[in-house]
Structure formats: structure tokens, C-alpha cells
Motif scaffolding. Structure first.
Motif, mmCIF file in Angstrom:
data_model
loop_
_atom_site.group_PDB
_atom_site.id
_atom_site.type_symbol
_atom_site.label_atom_id
_atom_site.label_comp_id
_atom_site.label_asym_id
_atom_site.label_seq_id
_atom_site.Cartn_x
_atom_site.Cartn_y
_atom_site.Cartn_z
ATOM 1 N N LYS A 38 0.823 -1.213 0.000
ATOM 2 C CA LYS A 38 0.000 0.000 0.000
ATOM 3 C C LYS A 38 0.856 1.262 0.000
ATOM 4 O O LYS A 38 0.403 2.311 -0.433
ATOM 5 C CB LYS A 38 -0.918 0.015 1.222
ATOM 6 N N LYS B 192 -4.829 1.406 -8.533
ATOM 7 C CA LYS B 192 -4.905 -0.019 -8.197
ATOM 8 C C LYS B 192 -5.495 -0.865 -9.326
ATOM 9 O O LYS B 192 -5.086 -2.006 -9.526
ATOM 10 C CB LYS B 192 -5.645 -0.238 -6.883
ATOM 11 N N ASP C 29 -8.578 -6.795 -3.975
ATOM 12 C CA ASP C 29 -9.522 -5.697 -3.747
ATOM 13 C C ASP C 29 -9.704 -5.400 -2.263
ATOM 14 O O ASP C 29 -9.774 -4.238 -1.862
ATOM 15 C CB ASP C 29 -10.884 -6.013 -4.383
ATOM 16 N N LYS C 30 -9.764 -6.438 -1.449
ATOM 17 C CA LYS C 30 -9.919 -6.229 -0.001
ATOM 18 C C LYS C 30 -8.676 -5.538 0.570
ATOM 19 O O LYS C 30 -8.783 -4.622 1.385
ATOM 20 C CB LYS C 30 -10.180 -7.554 0.706
ATOM 21 N N TYR C 31 -7.501 -5.961 0.134
ATOM 22 C CA TYR C 31 -6.245 -5.382 0.616
ATOM 23 C C TYR C 31 -6.168 -3.883 0.287
ATOM 24 O O TYR C 31 -5.738 -3.080 1.101
ATOM 25 C CB TYR C 31 -5.056 -6.135 0.008
ATOM 26 N N GLU D 35 -8.795 -1.848 -0.488
ATOM 27 C CA GLU D 35 -10.142 -1.273 -0.487
ATOM 28 C C GLU D 35 -10.210 0.216 -0.136
ATOM 29 O O GLU D 35 -11.057 0.927 -0.652
ATOM 30 C CB GLU D 35 -11.090 -2.083 0.394
ATOM 31 N N LYS D 36 -9.342 0.711 0.682
ATOM 32 C CA LYS D 36 -9.388 2.135 1.051
ATOM 33 C C LYS D 36 -8.286 2.939 0.370
ATOM 34 O O LYS D 36 -8.011 4.075 0.766
ATOM 35 C CB LYS D 36 -9.299 2.288 2.566
ATOM 36 N N LYS D 37 -7.669 2.357 -0.624
ATOM 37 C CA LYS D 37 -6.577 3.016 -1.346
ATOM 38 C C LYS D 37 -6.960 3.216 -2.812
ATOM 39 O O LYS D 37 -7.696 2.418 -3.385
ATOM 40 C CB LYS D 37 -5.295 2.157 -1.293
ATOM 41 N N GLU D 38 -6.450 4.282 -3.402
ATOM 42 C CA GLU D 38 -6.638 4.505 -4.831
ATOM 43 C C GLU D 38 -5.471 3.941 -5.629
ATOM 44 O O GLU D 38 -5.647 3.466 -6.738
ATOM 45 C CB GLU D 38 -6.770 6.004 -5.116
#
Length: 160
Positions: free
Chosen positions: A22, A57, A76-78, A80-83
Motif C-alpha cells: 500500500k 490499483k 480488492d480487499k487489501y 479497499e481504502k486506497k486509490e
């Protein structure tokens, strides 16, 4: 770098050619020391980095999905809060014959993601004897590998 044992196995069997993160390392690495997280909890090898991909991503997934070693749902879960996503392209790996303790690298706790090794002990088998070397700065090892090799040679000659 901490990596789950299931992904370490895929790296070492050659089916995982990218390691996802991330956040980017502050220094562009050419080699990463691999720590297998719970339940292994050992330094198990090294990976040589060929390239570092940094992009949205979705773009990273499209470029790496066939050899990323994980399912889309997990990816996607890993992220999920990142662009954005980072993918370290693995050129080759070195699997240690016997896993090492973090203490051999002067590290007390398992890294959450990355840990920069400022001082560490490195073992080399030369003339059937183990030589311990104190490397001043990991940056020298990453950026000046020829200098690193020279340090090893000089220290080895002094011990003979």
C-alpha cells in the motif's frame, strides 16, 4: 518486509512474481529481506527486485493479475481504502537453507510492512568458516553493491 507464509511459498515456487504494498519504500530497493509472518516468524530469504510499479490499483491489477499470486477478491480487499497500489516485480529469489531470527539483523519486533535495516550482522561462509560483518548502512548495500562486495573482501582478508 513481512509477507504471509502462503505468499512466501508462492514466491519461492515461482508462481508469485509480484509483491503488493500500500505504501512505497522511501528508498528504491533492489533487494528485500523476506520475513515470513505468523506462524513461521522467521527471515526466510531475499527477493531481488526487477521493477517497481506504482499506479492506480485497477491499472496495477491489469498489469500483474496473471502472475500476482493472489485472487482479485483478496487484492480488492487489501486495497479497499486506497486509490493507488505498488507492485514489486520479483526478478529472482534466494531461499535460505535455514531460516534466521530477526535478532540476527538487530531487529526486535516483526515489521508491520517495511523495516529499514540501519545496522545488521550478515553471515558469510568463506573458507568453511562463518565470518560476521557489521554493515554500516543498508543504503550502501542497496545503491553501491560493488562497494559492499569490497567491504566483504577486505574484512575477509583481515581475518585470515
Amino acid at each position: 518486509m513481512s509477507i504471509k507464509p502462503e505468499y512466501v511459498k508462492k514466491i519461492f515456487d515461482g508462481t508469485k512474481k509480484y509483491e503488493y504494498r500500500k505504501t512505497k519504500c522511501k528508498i528504491k530497493p533492489t533487494k528485500i529481506i523476506v520475513y515470513a509472518s505468523t506462524p513461521v516468524k522467521k527471515v526466510v530469504g531475499e527477493i531481488i527486485i526487477e521493477d517497481i510499479l506504482y499506479d492506480k490499483k485497477e491499472i496495477i491489477w491489469d498489469k500483474t493479475k496473471t502472475s500476482g499470486g493472489i485472487e482479485k477478491k483478496i487484492y480488492d480487499k487489501y486495497f479497499e481504502k486506497k486509490e493507488d497500489a505498488i507492485a514489486y516485480k520479483i526478478k529472482e529469489y534466494i531461499k535460505y537453507d535455514s531460516p534466521k531470527e530477526l535478532s540476527e539483523y538487530n531487529i526486535k519486533y516483526a515489521p508491520q510492512s517495511y523495516v529499514y535495516i540501519k545496522w545488521f550482522y550478515y553471515k558469510r561462509l568463506l573458507d568453511n568458516k562463518v565470518t560476521f560483518m557489521l554493515i554500516h548502512d543498508i543504503i550502501s548495500m542497496i545503491l553501491y553493491e560493488e562497494k559492499f562486495i569490497l567491504i566483504i573482501t577486505i574484512m575477509w582478508k583481515k581475518e585470515r
